[in-house]
Design an enzyme around this catalytic site. Structure first.
Site, PDB file in Angstrom:
ATOM      1  N   CYS A   1       0.839  -1.191   0.000  1.00 48.93           N
ATOM      2  CA  CYS A   1       0.000   0.000   0.000  1.00 48.93           C
ATOM      3  C   CYS A   1       0.877   1.245   0.000  1.00 48.93           C
ATOM      4  CB  CYS A   1      -0.983   0.002   1.153  1.00 48.93           C
ATOM      5  SG  CYS A   1      -0.298  -0.554   2.695  1.00 48.93           S
ATOM      6  N   GLY A   2       1.876   1.240  -0.868  1.00 51.04           N
ATOM      7  CA  GLY A   2       2.713   2.414  -1.028  1.00 51.04           C
ATOM      8  C   GLY A   2       3.463   2.763   0.241  1.00 51.04           C
TER       9      GLY A   2
END
Lengths: 128, 291
Positions: free
Chosen positions: B91-92
């Site tokens: 998720c980045g």
């Protein structure tokens, strides 16, 4: 007057009502329009809302109520419409309250004992 | 130079990666909507709670009888940091940004000679913090089985924190989480829970002189623990929405990168194929000429 019933997870009710009966910590009270501002904590009990379309009952297990001349808002830790409430639900809360009483310190014992008492009363009156 | 077959295999592999990232992006988008709705639904309670408490607290913050949760223990030696992250990666920078903020905070406190204790919520933060602050981690709350965070999860964390506070194990408690601003922007935030702080409400003028039942101190003592749970809950909800938002944009990027890569590989594949054909033609022609 405006009535709001909110729980941490969602807004349960928001409507225009005539009167609200609140199970205050120091006894029941009824809030009518133009009531003086009061902030009271709740004991476990039934909130009874009278509106033009009839009476709605909600079971609350604690929280607090904010009454002002314009309206009443109840912030309840847990609240459900009375029709959906079951004995088991209250019993689960009662179980937690009993556990809290077991571990209570001297400062908190009276409060914890009161809560167990109130929950028991709620069960006897409304769910027997 | 890779052969035609190698290129073909690579293109296929990038294509299936793109399918996966695309699917993850869509799942995240659906979950994000859900998480945002939940966060929205929880807002009225948290706002009202904050308004009432800040009103109450103004009156009694300085009084010596005020609850410890409000005025603190009078010391600031031991700090408890609650670091809330996600259970899953991909998720980045979602997890790293929280950890970075918490780590900077912890290091600053340590250099001032304070004692730091860390409670982690979510697996990813724990993994990252274990490397350099492993000896400061005191406990971990596992939410990997929880699909949608409920108030009961927050309430359990709050109870744990309060028990430890009442036992005098720390003086100041701060919660770290990502505040959801938009799908592409999540802001790592540090919120001090104990001693209690309040966001200044906009409705200053609405401050009414309430009558209190039973009395001010009793209500304050009743509300402060609840407010901790509420703030933890708000943090968890914001985190959940931020996580999905971050994952959505990360997967969107990944999908786009995969697309670009496929284009490049396809061009390379076509050129190579053309070169092979040209080569064969040259061979045939020069063979025919030699005869």
């Amino acid at each position: 007057m405006q009535f709001d019933l909110v729980t941490p997870e969602r807004k349960l009710a928001s409507m225009d009502v005539n009167a609200v009966q609140i199970p205050g910590a120091d006894g029941d009270m009824t809030a009518l329009p133009d009531h003086a501002p009061v902030l009271t904590s709740l004991r476990p009990g039934v909130v009874s809302v009278e509106s033009a379309s009839g009476t709605d009952d909600y079971v609350v297990t604690g929280g607090f109520a904010e009454v002002s001349p314009e309206g009443t808002s109840i912030l309840a830790e847990q609240a459900v419409p009375k029709a959906e409430a079951t004995r088991e639900m209250i019993e689960a809360v009662l179980e937690d309250a009993r556990a809290a009483l077991e571990t209570a310190t001297d400062d908190t014992r009276t409060v914890a004992a009161q809560r167990v008492n109130d929950l028991g009363e709620l069960l006897n009156i409304h769910f027997s | 130079m890779p052969s035609l077959k190698d290129l073909k295999i690579r293109i296929e592999s990038v294509k299936s990666t793109r399918k996966i990232t695309k699917a993850m992006q869509m799942v995240a988008a659906a979950k994000l909507r859900r998480a945002e709705e939940n966060a929205q639904a929880a807002r009225p309670y948290a706002e009202r709670m904050n308004a009432v408490l800040s009103n109450l607290a103004k009156g009694s913050a300085d009084s010596p009888t005020a609850p410890l949760l409000l005025r603190g223990t009078g010391k600031s030696d031991v700090y408890l940091l609650i670091v809330a992250t996600a259970e899953r990666g991909l998720c980045g920078g979602f997890n790293s940004s929280i950890v970075k903020l918490a780590r900077a905070h912890a290091e600053k406190l340590l250099s001032e000679g304070k004692t730091v204790r860390i409670l982690t919520v979510g697996k990813k933060g724990r993994e990252q913090l274990r490397r350099d602050l492993g000896d400061k981690l005191i406990d971990h709350v596992d939410l990997s089985d929880v699909k949608i965070v409920g108030y009961s999860n927050a309430s359990a964390i709050a109870t744990q924190v309060l028990t430890s506070f009442n036992a005098g194990e720390f003086d100041v408690c701060t919660l770290f989480y990502n505040r959801f601003a938009s799908v592409i922007s999540q802001i790592p935030t540090a919120k001090q829970l104990i001693p209690a702080t309040f966001e200044e409400g906009e409705e200053e003028a609405a401050a009414m002189s309430y009558e209190y039942e039973p009395d001010e101190d009793a209500i304050l003592a009743d509300l402060l623990p609840r407010s901790i749970a509420t703030q933890v809950f708000t943090g968890l909800l914001e985190n959940a929405a931020s996580e999905q938002g971050a994952r959505m944009s990360a997967m969107d990027n990944a999908t786009r990168n995969a697309g670009e890569m496929i284009d490049k590989l396809t061009i390379q594949f076509n050129r190579t194929r053309q070169a092979v054909i040209t080569n064969e033609l040259i061979e045939i022609i020069s063979g025919a000429e030699a005869l």
